[in-house]
Design a protein around this motif. Structure first.
Motif, PDB file in Angstrom:
ATOM      1  N   TRP A 375       8.784  -6.725 -26.322  1.00  0.00           N
ATOM      2  CA  TRP A 375       9.356  -6.011 -25.198  1.00  0.00           C
ATOM      3  C   TRP A 375       8.730  -6.475 -23.883  1.00  0.00           C
ATOM      4  O   TRP A 375       7.529  -6.669 -23.791  1.00  0.00           O
ATOM      5  CB  TRP A 375       9.149  -4.510 -25.358  1.00  0.00           C
ATOM      6  N   THR A 376       9.591  -6.654 -22.883  1.00  0.00           N
ATOM      7  CA  THR A 376       9.128  -6.971 -21.534  1.00  0.00           C
ATOM      8  C   THR A 376       9.836  -6.028 -20.573  1.00  0.00           C
ATOM      9  O   THR A 376      10.915  -5.510 -20.861  1.00  0.00           O
ATOM     10  CB  THR A 376       9.448  -8.426 -21.137  1.00  0.00           C
ATOM     11  N   VAL A 377       9.232  -5.797 -19.441  1.00  0.00           N
ATOM     12  CA  VAL A 377       9.866  -4.998 -18.395  1.00  0.00           C
ATOM     13  C   VAL A 377       9.760  -5.785 -17.096  1.00  0.00           C
ATOM     14  O   VAL A 377       8.690  -6.280 -16.735  1.00  0.00           O
ATOM     15  CB  VAL A 377       9.226  -3.597 -18.272  1.00  0.00           C
ATOM     16  N   THR A 378      10.887  -5.975 -16.436  1.00  0.00           N
ATOM     17  CA  THR A 378      10.901  -6.799 -15.232  1.00  0.00           C
ATOM     18  C   THR A 378      10.484  -6.005 -14.000  1.00  0.00           C
ATOM     19  O   THR A 378       9.839  -6.546 -13.101  1.00  0.00           O
ATOM     20  CB  THR A 378      12.297  -7.397 -14.993  1.00  0.00           C
ATOM     21  N   LYS A 379      10.827  -4.710 -13.965  1.00  0.00           N
ATOM     22  CA  LYS A 379      10.429  -3.901 -12.822  1.00  0.00           C
ATOM     23  C   LYS A 379      10.590  -2.420 -13.141  1.00  0.00           C
ATOM     24  O   LYS A 379      11.346  -2.034 -14.030  1.00  0.00           O
ATOM     25  CB  LYS A 379      11.246  -4.254 -11.582  1.00  0.00           C
ATOM     26  N   ALA A 380       9.847  -1.625 -12.402  1.00  0.00           N
ATOM     27  CA  ALA A 380      10.012  -0.179 -12.418  1.00  0.00           C
ATOM     28  C   ALA A 380      10.139   0.258 -10.970  1.00  0.00           C
ATOM     29  O   ALA A 380       9.466  -0.287 -10.083  1.00  0.00           O
ATOM     30  CB  ALA A 380       8.830   0.505 -13.090  1.00  0.00           C
ATOM     31  N   VAL A 381      11.025   1.220 -10.711  1.00  0.00           N
ATOM     32  CA  VAL A 381      11.329   1.616  -9.343  1.00  0.00           C
ATOM     33  C   VAL A 381      11.235   3.132  -9.204  1.00  0.00           C
ATOM     34  O   VAL A 381      11.720   3.870 -10.068  1.00  0.00           O
ATOM     35  CB  VAL A 381      12.749   1.153  -8.930  1.00  0.00           C
ATOM     36  N   MET A 382      10.607   3.585  -8.123  1.00  0.00           N
ATOM     37  CA  MET A 382      10.601   5.013  -7.813  1.00  0.00           C
ATOM     38  C   MET A 382      10.409   5.189  -6.319  1.00  0.00           C
ATOM     39  O   MET A 382      10.002   4.263  -5.608  1.00  0.00           O
ATOM     40  CB  MET A 382       9.503   5.742  -8.584  1.00  0.00           C
ATOM     41  N   SER A 383      10.720   6.374  -5.846  1.00  0.00           N
ATOM     42  CA  SER A 383      10.574   6.694  -4.435  1.00  0.00           C
ATOM     43  C   SER A 383       9.432   7.682  -4.226  1.00  0.00           C
ATOM     44  O   SER A 383       9.269   8.625  -5.005  1.00  0.00           O
ATOM     45  CB  SER A 383      11.876   7.288  -3.882  1.00  0.00           C
ATOM     46  N   ARG A 384       8.658   7.442  -3.172  1.00  0.00           N
ATOM     47  CA  ARG A 384       7.585   8.343  -2.756  1.00  0.00           C
ATOM     48  C   ARG A 384       7.702   8.504  -1.237  1.00  0.00           C
ATOM     49  O   ARG A 384       8.655   8.039  -0.622  1.00  0.00           O
ATOM     50  CB  ARG A 384       6.188   7.776  -3.092  1.00  0.00           C
ATOM     51  N   SER A 385       6.730   9.118  -0.640  1.00  0.00           N
ATOM     52  CA  SER A 385       6.663   9.191   0.816  1.00  0.00           C
ATOM     53  C   SER A 385       5.206   9.053   1.221  1.00  0.00           C
ATOM     54  O   SER A 385       4.308   9.154   0.376  1.00  0.00           O
ATOM     55  CB  SER A 385       7.249  10.515   1.335  1.00  0.00           C
ATOM     56  N   ALA A 386       4.969   8.797   2.495  1.00  0.00           N
ATOM     57  CA  ALA A 386       3.599   8.614   2.981  1.00  0.00           C
ATOM     58  C   ALA A 386       3.523   9.088   4.421  1.00  0.00           C
ATOM     59  O   ALA A 386       4.519   9.058   5.151  1.00  0.00           O
ATOM     60  CB  ALA A 386       3.180   7.148   2.871  1.00  0.00           C
ATOM     61  N   ARG A 387       2.329   9.515   4.822  1.00  0.00           N
ATOM     62  CA  ARG A 387       2.162   9.992   6.194  1.00  0.00           C
ATOM     63  C   ARG A 387       0.708   9.873   6.614  1.00  0.00           C
ATOM     64  O   ARG A 387      -0.197  10.185   5.836  1.00  0.00           O
ATOM     65  CB  ARG A 387       2.611  11.454   6.301  1.00  0.00           C
ATOM     66  N   VAL A 388       0.478   9.430   7.842  1.00  0.00           N
ATOM     67  CA  VAL A 388      -0.867   9.418   8.408  1.00  0.00           C
ATOM     68  C   VAL A 388      -1.276  10.862   8.705  1.00  0.00           C
ATOM     69  O   VAL A 388      -0.556  11.606   9.367  1.00  0.00           O
ATOM     70  CB  VAL A 388      -0.924   8.586   9.708  1.00  0.00           C
ATOM     71  N   LEU A 389      -2.448  11.247   8.201  1.00  0.00           N
ATOM     72  CA  LEU A 389      -2.977  12.583   8.463  1.00  0.00           C
ATOM     73  C   LEU A 389      -3.977  12.567   9.612  1.00  0.00           C
ATOM     74  O   LEU A 389      -4.060  13.506  10.393  1.00  0.00           O
ATOM     75  CB  LEU A 389      -3.654  13.138   7.209  1.00  0.00           C
ATOM     76  N   MET A 390      -4.761  11.488   9.690  1.00  0.00           N
ATOM     77  CA  MET A 390      -5.756  11.353  10.755  1.00  0.00           C
ATOM     78  C   MET A 390      -6.148   9.882  10.870  1.00  0.00           C
ATOM     79  O   MET A 390      -6.185   9.166   9.860  1.00  0.00           O
ATOM     80  CB  MET A 390      -6.993  12.202  10.442  1.00  0.00           C
ATOM     81  N   GLU A 391      -6.425   9.435  12.065  1.00  0.00           N
ATOM     82  CA  GLU A 391      -6.890   8.069  12.236  1.00  0.00           C
ATOM     83  C   GLU A 391      -7.981   8.023  13.286  1.00  0.00           C
ATOM     84  O   GLU A 391      -8.044   8.861  14.182  1.00  0.00           O
ATOM     85  CB  GLU A 391      -5.731   7.134  12.605  1.00  0.00           C
ATOM     86  N   GLY A 392      -8.858   7.061  13.140  1.00  0.00           N
ATOM     87  CA  GLY A 392      -9.987   6.929  14.054  1.00  0.00           C
ATOM     88  C   GLY A 392     -11.149   6.244  13.368  1.00  0.00           C
ATOM     89  O   GLY A 392     -11.058   5.071  13.014  1.00  0.00           O
ATOM     90  N   TRP A 393     -12.249   6.999  13.146  1.00  0.00           N
ATOM     91  CA  TRP A 393     -13.430   6.429  12.518  1.00  0.00           C
ATOM     92  C   TRP A 393     -14.005   7.441  11.530  1.00  0.00           C
ATOM     93  O   TRP A 393     -13.947   8.648  11.756  1.00  0.00           O
ATOM     94  CB  TRP A 393     -14.513   6.111  13.553  1.00  0.00           C
TER      95      TRP A 393
END
Length: 399
Positions: A375-393
């Protein structure tokens, strides 16, 4: 007489971004921004990341760091421009143990994978020519932990990453912009497992677990090495929420025993004792057929809404939703007839599956085929989301 003034080392100030990706969140760094000693793998890098997160913490709270005292929030990511052909960035994931002085580099985080493309674009790591003024930017990511390619489709509005939107993800309170992830050839090339999707050569094995019994198990390398067992075989229904398992010390010990013996059979460890130094992989999950249940938010999930139920352990605890890499393993196993995941979903051929987890449901697709008996699998696909919560140091005491 004057009192001597004790010298104290100053704090280091390191550029960083705190992001949510899927149902996880972590501290992201550009490789070039780390102190020189931490720009290469080793003790200095591990010590720095532990101090950033607030580990090791015998109180288990990570109060003096950025961690949130769960496996989903004790994470670090290092991103750099890629020197590999046809890739934009290299992405390295470090799972920081909470109460131990340990960073596990043995696997990927599928949830935080959704934040890598947005972070890379926003931090100048992707060629501007590859980012449209409006539309979808395709970011080609080299996942350095497991040596695999991930394609992220990141929405762009007016030349910047679009973070807000109406895409809803169970396990995340607020909607955001959708980021589609394609895991290319996701069968993990784990050390000792020879890169085989099924390292034992079978889609189902009899796994002997002392103190538990002989369990039917599907042991698969796809997305992340995962051991699937039947919920009923270990006394569960597949509708459990976190507290039912995480408050049960006996249950947690049982899952760790299953994980150790499964890892040994998969060739991921040479001795059972080695499992203590490999906390992030493999994962253990249990599956059952569809059933009604109440998700952790109080939302009702009907049996007709899902193809099967899955609950998964991460870093010794039941996960509050589903790890992205484990979702890849679920989708891949569902596409292969005869696996425990496929059987729980009703059997037969399928190219996508919707499963129920403690926070709700998730759909994942996979393209699998049998070539020369394997068995081989060429790809798996799913949707997520992302968001910056804080940036700096972030700041950590020097030395």
């Amino acid at each position: 007489m004057t009192n001597a003034i004790k010298a104290h080392a100053p704090q280091l100030r390191i550029p960083a971004t705190y992001l949510r990706g899927g149902t996880s969140k972590g501290v992201f760094f550009r490789l070039q921004d780390l102190p020189a000693a931490a720009q290469v793998p080793g003790a200095a890098r591990d010590a720095l990341l532990q101090r950033v997160i607030g580990s090791p913490d015998p109180y288990g709270k990570q109060i003096d760091g950025m961690g949130g005292a769960t496996s989903s929030t004790s994470k670090t990511v290092i991103v750099s421009r890629s020197s590999r052909a046809d890739h934009d960035v290299d992405y390295l994931f470090g799972q920081v143990a909470i109460d131990k002085a340990f960073v596990d580099w043995s696997g990927n985080c599928g949830n935080l994978s959704a934040a890598v493309g947005p972070f890379a674009i926003a931090n100048g790591l992707v060629d501007p020519a590859r980012v449209p003024r409006d539309g979808i930017a395709i970011v080609r990511i080299w996942q350095a932990n497991i040596g695999k390619t991930i394609i992220a489709r990141v929405p762009i509005t007016d030349g910047a990453v679009q973070e807000t939107g109406d895409f809803e993800l169970d396990g995340v309170t607020f909607p955001a912009a959708e980021v589609q992830l394609e895991f290319v050839d996701p069968a993990a090339e784990e050390d000792g497992a020879g890169g085989a999707m099924f390292p034992t050569g079978h889609v189902v094995d009899d796994l002997e677990v002392p103190g538990v019994g002989t369990l039917k198990a599907t042991m698969i390398n796809a997305g992340i090495p995962t051991i699937f067992v039947e919920a009923a075989a270990i006394g569960y229904t597949g509708t459990e929420l976190q507290d039912a398992i995480n408050s049960d010390a006996k249950a947690l010990a049982m899952f760790e025993t299953i994980r150790a013996h499964g890892a040994l059979r998969m060739g991921l460890i040479a001795t059972l004792e080695e499992i203590a130094t490999r906390q992030h992989t493999p994962k253990v999950a249990f599956v059952a057929g569809p059933a009604d249940y109440l998700a952790s938010s109080g939302k009702r999930v009907a049996a007709g809404d899902v193809d099967l139920l899955v609950r998964a352990m991460s870093m010794g605890k039941l996960h509050h939703a589903m790890m992205g890499t484990a979702a890849v393993a679920i989708g891949t196993a569902a596409a292969i007839p005869g696996t425990l995941v496929n059987v729980a979903a009703g059997g037969g051929e399928r190219h996508a599956v919707r499963f129920g987890h403690p926070s709700g449901t998730l759909r994942v697709g996979a393209e699998a085929a049998q070539v020369d008996g394997a068995w081989t699998v060429t790809k798996a696909v799913m949707s997520r989301s992302a968001r910056v919560l804080m940036e700096g140091w972030v700041r950590v005491p020097a030395g």
